[in-house]
Design an enzyme around this catalytic site. Structure first.
Site, mmCIF file in Angstrom:
data_model
loop_
_atom_site.group_PDB
_atom_site.id
_atom_site.type_symbol
_atom_site.label_atom_id
_atom_site.label_comp_id
_atom_site.label_asym_id
_atom_site.label_seq_id
_atom_site.Cartn_x
_atom_site.Cartn_y
_atom_site.Cartn_z
ATOM 1 N N ASP A 115 6.269 2.020 6.577
ATOM 2 C CA ASP A 115 4.875 1.587 6.400
ATOM 3 C C ASP A 115 4.216 2.391 5.298
ATOM 4 O O ASP A 115 3.683 3.448 5.542
ATOM 5 C CB ASP A 115 4.127 1.763 7.724
ATOM 6 C CG ASP A 115 2.708 1.248 7.682
ATOM 7 O OD1 ASP A 115 2.410 0.421 6.817
ATOM 8 O OD2 ASP A 115 1.896 1.689 8.519
ATOM 9 N N HIS B 203 0.846 -1.203 0.000
ATOM 10 C CA HIS B 203 0.000 0.000 0.000
ATOM 11 C C HIS B 203 0.875 1.243 0.000
ATOM 12 O O HIS B 203 1.876 1.322 0.720
ATOM 13 C CB HIS B 203 -0.998 0.004 1.163
ATOM 14 C CG HIS B 203 -0.420 0.110 2.533
ATOM 15 N ND1 HIS B 203 -0.198 1.317 3.157
ATOM 16 C CD2 HIS B 203 -0.032 -0.850 3.416
ATOM 17 C CE1 HIS B 203 0.303 1.108 4.368
ATOM 18 N NE2 HIS B 203 0.416 -0.193 4.551
ATOM 19 N N GLU C 98 -5.132 1.552 2.602
ATOM 20 C CA GLU C 98 -4.991 0.595 3.699
ATOM 21 C C GLU C 98 -5.124 1.269 5.057
ATOM 22 O O GLU C 98 -5.692 0.694 5.994
ATOM 23 C CB GLU C 98 -3.638 -0.119 3.595
ATOM 24 C CG GLU C 98 -3.512 -1.360 4.456
ATOM 25 C CD GLU C 98 -2.968 -1.083 5.862
ATOM 26 O OE1 GLU C 98 -2.984 -2.015 6.690
ATOM 27 O OE2 GLU C 98 -2.519 0.067 6.110
ATOM 28 N N GLU C 99 -4.632 2.506 5.160
ATOM 29 C CA GLU C 99 -4.669 3.193 6.452
ATOM 30 C C GLU C 99 -6.068 3.677 6.816
ATOM 31 O O GLU C 99 -6.283 4.188 7.914
ATOM 32 C CB GLU C 99 -3.687 4.366 6.451
ATOM 33 C CG GLU C 99 -2.231 3.979 6.203
ATOM 34 C CD GLU C 99 -1.616 3.132 7.306
ATOM 35 O OE1 GLU C 99 -2.339 2.760 8.248
ATOM 36 O OE2 GLU C 99 -0.406 2.847 7.221
ATOM 37 N N ASP D 220 -0.377 4.393 0.503
ATOM 38 C CA ASP D 220 -0.870 5.464 1.365
ATOM 39 C C ASP D 220 -0.181 5.397 2.711
ATOM 40 O O ASP D 220 0.346 4.354 3.122
ATOM 41 C CB ASP D 220 -2.383 5.386 1.526
ATOM 42 C CG ASP D 220 -2.844 4.135 2.267
ATOM 43 O OD1 ASP D 220 -2.332 3.036 1.954
ATOM 44 O OD2 ASP D 220 -3.718 4.240 3.155
ATOM 45 N N ASP E 160 4.586 -6.380 4.937
ATOM 46 C CA ASP E 160 4.022 -5.322 5.770
ATOM 47 C C ASP E 160 4.254 -5.738 7.215
ATOM 48 O O ASP E 160 4.522 -6.909 7.497
ATOM 49 C CB ASP E 160 2.537 -5.113 5.489
ATOM 50 C CG ASP E 160 2.049 -3.717 5.881
ATOM 51 O OD1 ASP E 160 2.848 -2.954 6.463
ATOM 52 O OD2 ASP E 160 0.887 -3.388 5.608
#
Length: 471
Positions: free
Chosen positions: A124, A90, A158-159, A92, A185
């Protein structure tokens, strides 16, 4: 030059760090509605130009959920008979929290200090999926081919709970067909040794509310005459666990902590956090690793009654708690709140309302740790790094792994490229340069072995690992 030598040279040259710096510079905060153009820009300006010269056919798709961020699917198909690997990440990031970063640091400027590379997304998840993409690029540059088919899925939400990801996977099931998901991740168990986990704990977030009346009333005039919603809520919360946090709701106590899982968890090093852990907390009789990787845990994320910032002499009319259950496989997510309702009613707390926002839930997944793909990947990582990976049955946190394990029906192998002290979701987020260097070597070695047929977790009709996997 071997593949692993080429991987080390790529990192040591500074080229990978320069790529990470370009990625970190995109302020792709999915929690900020104003950042929508940056979410698309990360795909258009960073990833697509990186993937096109590698022979990937990439396309940015609209999210099935109106207003949700776009999703990138890029594919390189060399031969339908070869193994196909789906890679997820991801792009984001969590809110920058710029004002809280240490002096000299900025969330969207990659800053190197010693072994640390500071920047929002460095750990992340930009740094993690860029390691995997760079490893694919090295393999193509050295051999002119991958030797397998690769599909890359990068989401930008994802966040915020991965809105639309499961619907996208369902709609694009054929385009996403693969033999295995290999993704990165979360944190390693130890920063100097690779980790494999095969799933994640689920997360169910909900509210408990006691709403007795409109407004607050003077505690002197009405104390002893009006029921206190905060006190009722506190008592209701106290029946969910005992005084040390051990769960009392019968249906919330899993039966999936098998002897084999306990054996795997017993082989892990102690759980470390950089601060003191509570020795007498959680389920009695379980080790710390069993409590976080093999059991369920209940947490009160927030409590509110009255005016906490400026208390007044009044009995509040309502009280609210935001709660969360982290759960492993063996816990039916559909039964979590009905079980709690029965438990509260039996304890005399029928007045406590359960509210389910339903917008931040993740399911629990776990691939058999003895699955052929897990065994094959672990062996390849050990050959690449000289270190046997730590094996976790699942991450303690939550990921959208159900999209891959359940909707797509894939075996899922996660190889994290961060560590627990990275300040993920906090100011001063950073990646460790030595960890990223080792991860690039590990993933290049792994993909190289998949490409030459030494690592293949596919099985024949009898379920035995095929001879060409080299084991």
């Amino acid at each position: 030059m071997t593949l692993t030598d080429a991987a080390a040279a790529l990192f040591d040259s500074g080229d990978f760090t320069a790529l990470l710096a370009r990625a970190v510079a995109i302020p792709s905060e999915s929690q900020d509605p104003a950042a929508a153009p940056h979410l698309r820009a990360y795909l258009d300006d960073v990833l697509l130009p990186l993937l096109a010269p590698m022979g990937f056919d990439g396309r940015v798709h609209d999210n099935p959920v109106a207003g949700a961020p776009p999703i990138l699917l890029a594919t390189r198909i060399e031969d339908p008979a070869l193994p196909t690997v789906l890679i997820y990440g991801h792009g984001d990031v969590i809110r920058a929290q710029s004002a809280d970063w240490r002096a000299g640091l900025s969330p969207f400027r990659l800053t190197a200090e010693g072994d640390r590379l500071y920047g929002r997304g460095a750990a992340d998840n930009k740094g993690q999926h860029l390691v995997n993409i760079a490893a694919l690029g090295l393999l193509i540059a050295e051999r002119g081919r991958l030797g397998f088919n690769a599909k890359l899925l990068i989401e930008m939400g994802e966040e915020t709970g991965s809105p639309g990801l499961d619907a996208f996977c369902a709609a694009e099931r054929q385009a996403l067909a693969a033999d295995v998901l290999i993704a990165s991740d979360g944190p390693r168990l130890a920063p100097d040794r690779p980790t494999i986990f095969t799933g994640a704990r689920g997360a169910k977030t909900f509210e408990l509310v006691v709403n007795l009346r409109a407004g607050a009333h003077h505690s002197g005039n009405f104390g002893g005459l009006l029921a206190d919603p905060a006190m009722i809520l506190a008592q209701a919360l106290a029946v969910i666990t005992d005084a040390r946090g051990a769960i009392r709701v019968p249906e919330w106590r899993p039966d999936s902590l098998t002897p084999r899982l306990r054996e795997i968890l017993a082989a892990l090093p102690p759980v470390e956090a950089g601060f003191a852990l509570s020795e007498q907390w959680g389920e009695p009789g379980l080790s710390p690793a069993e409590r976080v990787f093999g059991w369920n845990s209940f947490a009160i994320l927030a409590l509110h009654a009255g005016r906490p910032e400026a208390p007044v002499n009044a009995i509040a009319g309502s009280a609210r708690a935001t709660c969360q259950l982290r759960f492993v496989t063996g816990t039916d997510p559909r039964a979590i709140l009905p079980a709690l309702r029965r438990h509260l009613d039996a304890a005399g707390f029928g007045m406590v309302e359960i509210r389910d926002p339903g917008d931040s839930d993740f399911g629990a997944t776990r691939l058999d740790p003895d699955h052929p793909w897990v065994t094959a990947v672990a062996a390849a990582l050990e050959r690449a790094t000289g270190l046997r990976p730590h094996l976790l049955p699942n991450l303690g946190g939550s990921l959208p792994n159900g999209c891959f394990a359940e909707t797509l029906g894939l075996p899922t192998v996660w190889i994290p490229h961060s560590y627990a002290g990275c300040n993920q979701h906090a100011p001063d987020e950073h990646a460790l340069a030595p960890l990223l260097r080792q991860a690039l070597i590990a993933m290049t070695g792994l993909f190289g072995e998949i490409g030459d047929g030494r690592t293949d977790g596919r099985t024949n009709e009898t379920g035995r690992t095929r001879p060409e996997d080299g084991r």
